[in-house]
Design a protein around this motif. Structure first.
Motif, PDB file in Angstrom:
ATOM      1  N   ARG A   1       0.954  -1.063   0.240  1.00  0.00           N
ATOM      2  CA  ARG A   1      -0.264  -0.077   0.368  1.00  0.00           C
ATOM      3  C   ARG A   1       0.808   0.873   0.285  1.00  0.00           C
ATOM      4  O   ARG A   1       0.360   1.951  -0.639  1.00  0.00           O
ATOM      5  CB  ARG A   1      -0.668   0.061   1.033  1.00  0.00           C
ATOM      6  N   ILE A   2       2.075   1.357   1.103  1.00  0.00           N
ATOM      7  CA  ILE A   2       2.698   2.999   1.366  1.00  0.00           C
ATOM      8  C   ILE A   2       3.754   2.378   2.116  1.00  0.00           C
ATOM      9  O   ILE A   2       4.433   1.066   2.545  1.00  0.00           O
ATOM     10  CB  ILE A   2       2.231   3.559   1.816  1.00  0.00           C
ATOM     11  N   ILE A   3       4.993   3.659   1.175  1.00  0.00           N
ATOM     12  CA  ILE A   3       6.005   3.188   2.352  1.00  0.00           C
ATOM     13  C   ILE A   3       6.294   4.901   2.861  1.00  0.00           C
ATOM     14  O   ILE A   3       5.651   5.668   2.306  1.00  0.00           O
ATOM     15  CB  ILE A   3       7.192   2.765   1.504  1.00  0.00           C
ATOM     16  N   HIS A   4       6.522   4.726   3.988  1.00  0.00           N
ATOM     17  CA  HIS A   4       6.510   6.617   5.184  1.00  0.00           C
ATOM     18  C   HIS A   4       8.172   6.598   5.696  1.00  0.00           C
ATOM     19  O   HIS A   4       8.481   5.278   6.036  1.00  0.00           O
ATOM     20  CB  HIS A   4       5.393   5.949   5.763  1.00  0.00           C
ATOM     21  N   LEU A   5       8.621   7.438   4.671  1.00  0.00           N
ATOM     22  CA  LEU A   5      10.407   7.548   5.481  1.00  0.00           C
ATOM     23  C   LEU A   5      10.247   8.845   6.137  1.00  0.00           C
ATOM     24  O   LEU A   5       9.400   9.224   5.996  1.00  0.00           O
ATOM     25  CB  LEU A   5      10.958   8.053   3.741  1.00  0.00           C
ATOM     26  N   ILE A   6      10.955   8.210   7.061  1.00  0.00           N
ATOM     27  CA  ILE A   6      10.670   9.271   8.250  1.00  0.00           C
ATOM     28  C   ILE A   6      12.829   9.881   8.476  1.00  0.00           C
ATOM     29  O   ILE A   6      13.743   9.408   8.602  1.00  0.00           O
ATOM     30  CB  ILE A   6      10.649   9.283   9.740  1.00  0.00           C
ATOM     31  N   LEU A   7      12.342  11.231   8.318  1.00  0.00           N
ATOM     32  CA  LEU A   7      13.896  11.737   8.438  1.00  0.00           C
ATOM     33  C   LEU A   7      14.534  12.696   9.859  1.00  0.00           C
ATOM     34  O   LEU A   7      13.646  12.986  10.095  1.00  0.00           O
ATOM     35  CB  LEU A   7      14.905  12.748   7.457  1.00  0.00           C
ATOM     36  N   LEU A   8      15.132  11.803  11.048  1.00  0.00           N
ATOM     37  CA  LEU A   8      14.678  13.262  11.996  1.00  0.00           C
ATOM     38  C   LEU A   8      16.194  13.665  12.006  1.00  0.00           C
ATOM     39  O   LEU A   8      17.795  12.775  12.300  1.00  0.00           O
ATOM     40  CB  LEU A   8      14.747  12.485  12.962  1.00  0.00           C
ATOM     41  N   GLN A   9      16.441  14.821  12.838  1.00  0.00           N
ATOM     42  CA  GLN A   9      17.592  15.690  13.166  1.00  0.00           C
ATOM     43  C   GLN A   9      17.202  16.238  14.706  1.00  0.00           C
ATOM     44  O   GLN A   9      15.715  16.111  14.605  1.00  0.00           O
ATOM     45  CB  GLN A   9      17.434  16.706  11.975  1.00  0.00           C
TER      46      GLN A   9
ATOM     47  N   ASP B   1      17.019  19.655  14.578  1.00  0.00           N
ATOM     48  CA  ASP B   1      15.241  20.740  14.796  1.00  0.00           C
ATOM     49  C   ASP B   1      14.839  20.279  13.944  1.00  0.00           C
ATOM     50  O   ASP B   1      13.601  20.917  13.489  1.00  0.00           O
ATOM     51  CB  ASP B   1      16.242  21.538  14.354  1.00  0.00           C
ATOM     52  N   VAL B   2      14.588  19.133  12.964  1.00  0.00           N
ATOM     53  CA  VAL B   2      13.812  19.589  11.870  1.00  0.00           C
ATOM     54  C   VAL B   2      13.528  17.884  11.612  1.00  0.00           C
ATOM     55  O   VAL B   2      14.149  16.556  12.079  1.00  0.00           O
ATOM     56  CB  VAL B   2      15.111  19.642  10.752  1.00  0.00           C
ATOM     57  N   SER B   3      12.015  17.458  11.758  1.00  0.00           N
ATOM     58  CA  SER B   3      11.677  15.928  11.311  1.00  0.00           C
ATOM     59  C   SER B   3      11.000  16.676   9.320  1.00  0.00           C
ATOM     60  O   SER B   3      10.410  17.304   9.472  1.00  0.00           O
ATOM     61  CB  SER B   3      10.794  15.645  12.125  1.00  0.00           C
ATOM     62  N   LEU B   4      11.178  15.178   9.131  1.00  0.00           N
ATOM     63  CA  LEU B   4      11.097  14.855   7.754  1.00  0.00           C
ATOM     64  C   LEU B   4      10.333  13.815   7.476  1.00  0.00           C
ATOM     65  O   LEU B   4      10.349  12.776   7.834  1.00  0.00           O
ATOM     66  CB  LEU B   4      12.324  15.650   6.256  1.00  0.00           C
ATOM     67  N   GLN B   5       8.571  13.661   6.741  1.00  0.00           N
ATOM     68  CA  GLN B   5       7.858  12.547   6.496  1.00  0.00           C
ATOM     69  C   GLN B   5       7.628  12.921   5.174  1.00  0.00           C
ATOM     70  O   GLN B   5       6.902  13.451   4.880  1.00  0.00           O
ATOM     71  CB  GLN B   5       6.402  12.619   7.701  1.00  0.00           C
ATOM     72  N   TYR B   6       7.937  11.277   4.485  1.00  0.00           N
ATOM     73  CA  TYR B   6       7.640  11.380   3.356  1.00  0.00           C
ATOM     74  C   TYR B   6       6.639  10.250   2.799  1.00  0.00           C
ATOM     75  O   TYR B   6       6.788   8.838   3.401  1.00  0.00           O
ATOM     76  CB  TYR B   6       8.740  11.888   2.329  1.00  0.00           C
ATOM     77  N   PHE B   7       5.550  10.308   2.345  1.00  0.00           N
ATOM     78  CA  PHE B   7       4.659   8.971   1.846  1.00  0.00           C
ATOM     79  C   PHE B   7       4.342   8.443   0.691  1.00  0.00           C
ATOM     80  O   PHE B   7       4.571   9.977  -0.501  1.00  0.00           O
ATOM     81  CB  PHE B   7       2.835   9.356   2.727  1.00  0.00           C
ATOM     82  N   ILE B   8       4.682   7.818  -0.383  1.00  0.00           N
ATOM     83  CA  ILE B   8       4.980   7.091  -1.521  1.00  0.00           C
ATOM     84  C   ILE B   8       3.623   6.439  -1.910  1.00  0.00           C
ATOM     85  O   ILE B   8       4.244   5.224  -0.602  1.00  0.00           O
ATOM     86  CB  ILE B   8       6.643   6.989  -2.199  1.00  0.00           C
ATOM     87  N   PRO B   9       2.849   6.172  -2.028  1.00  0.00           N
ATOM     88  CA  PRO B   9       1.558   4.816  -3.056  1.00  0.00           C
ATOM     89  C   PRO B   9       2.243   4.144  -3.226  1.00  0.00           C
ATOM     90  O   PRO B   9       2.884   4.185  -4.662  1.00  0.00           O
ATOM     91  CB  PRO B   9       0.426   5.698  -3.024  1.00  0.00           C
ATOM     92  N   ALA B  10       1.915   3.178  -2.857  1.00  0.00           N
ATOM     93  CA  ALA B  10       1.798   1.393  -3.916  1.00  0.00           C
ATOM     94  C   ALA B  10       1.511   1.952  -4.993  1.00  0.00           C
ATOM     95  O   ALA B  10       0.527   2.414  -5.606  1.00  0.00           O
ATOM     96  CB  ALA B  10       1.386   0.454  -3.259  1.00  0.00           C
ATOM     97  N   VAL B  11       1.646   1.412  -6.092  1.00  0.00           N
ATOM     98  CA  VAL B  11       1.185   0.992  -7.330  1.00  0.00           C
ATOM     99  C   VAL B  11       0.936  -0.898  -7.340  1.00  0.00           C
ATOM    100  O   VAL B  11       1.800  -1.369  -8.299  1.00  0.00           O
ATOM    101  CB  VAL B  11       1.647   2.163  -8.708  1.00  0.00           C
ATOM    102  N   VAL B  12       0.234  -0.866  -8.343  1.00  0.00           N
ATOM    103  CA  VAL B  12      -0.036  -2.010  -8.510  1.00  0.00           C
ATOM    104  C   VAL B  12       1.239  -2.540 -10.002  1.00  0.00           C
ATOM    105  O   VAL B  12       0.902  -1.733 -10.847  1.00  0.00           O
ATOM    106  CB  VAL B  12      -1.362  -1.860  -9.496  1.00  0.00           C
TER     107      VAL B  12
END
Length: 281
Positions: A260-268, A270-281
């Protein structure tokens, strides 16, 4: 509505510029959500329609020496603006050696974020370079689209390999296919796979480790620790994420919701970044 902020420290200015440059690589337009304590960069793509989503959070006190905000009302003390991050990136580029940078919400013929950089000068007269960055003020009735996304009910959570290594692998694989399978398990193993009629290529990563939250959640579901959860994603969207990284995270993680999805998380710090990429069939 009022907003003004000032950066005096060169290190903070460079750090803020790196964050904006990262956002620029990820999207052409985004929403900047200003609150008393935080600045958020938000991309609210419809995952169901194949769009990516992004949530980047900055603690303002770690970047700004002065910070004043009056939101739309007392009970909704925040401001939401749609902005082209590349325009903000260009303005910051001219301010790299500035003694100070002021950012202010103004109204010219249209709403703007006005960035004024005080540049070093050989004379006693200061040189001020000003940029007016057009923005659209987002009405309060639409704010619900730009709230922090909830963490998906994932099957596997795993620490990522070094992002430069991962980028190098994905760059090579992009020449073979438009799609990439990301799979991982609870034994710290992760694979990046390309499968076409002509070629099958897999890169294996081992001993990556799994974040504690991943183990507790998956154990409650009695998941086989060696079982792979996977998602097939558009390789360009993953490459775009890896190309833009200037945040230098202390931790980087990936949550996978099977198929369904991959959820990428970068933590530092001062900063946090979340990125969501949906799966394709």
């Amino acid at each position: 509505m009022k907003f003004r902020a000032k950066i005096n420290d060169v290190g903070c200015l460079n750090h803020f510029t790196r964050v904006v440059n990262t956002i620029t690589k990820l999207t052409k337009t985004c929403v900047v959500r200003l609150t008393v304590d935080n600045i958020f960069f938000v991309l609210s793509g419809k995952v169901a329609n194949g769009g990516v989503s992004m949530w980047c959070e900055l603690l303002q006190v770690n970047f700004f020496d002065e910070y004043q905000l009056e939101g739309v009302s007392e009970d909704a003390n925040e401001i939401c603006l749609e902005v082209n991050p590349e325009n903000l990136s260009r303005a910051l580029k001219t301010a790299q050696n500035a003694k100070s940078v002021k950012i202010k919400l103004t109204k010219k013929h249209y709403p703007c974020l006005t960035l004024a950089a005080e540049l070093p000068s050989l004379s006693s007269i200061s040189r001020i370079v000003t940029h007016d960055i057009p923005v659209d003020v987002i009405p309060r009735r639409l704010w619900h689209d730009f709230k922090e996304p909830s963490m998906p009910d994932f099957d596997v959570s795993i620490y990522l390999p070094p992002l430069k290594t991962m980028k190098s692998v994905v760059d090579r694989m992009k020449n073979l296919s438009n799609y990439l399978v990301v799979e991982a398990n609870l034994c710290g193993e992760m694979n990046l796979k390309i499968e076409t009629d002509l070629v099958s290529v897999t890169t294996h990563f081992k001993d990556l480790g799994n974040p504690p939250w991943g183990a507790s959640q998956s154990q409650s579901q009695s998941r086989d620790v060696e079982a792979m959860a996977h998602a097939r994603v558009d390789i360009r969207k993953l490459q775009q994420f890896l190309m833009g990284q200037q945040v230098n995270p202390t931790k980087s993680m990936c949550n996978i919701v099977d198929k369904r999805i991959i959820h990428l998380i970068l933590l530092q710090e001062d900063v946090s970044l979340q990125y969501f990429i949906p799966a394709v069939v």
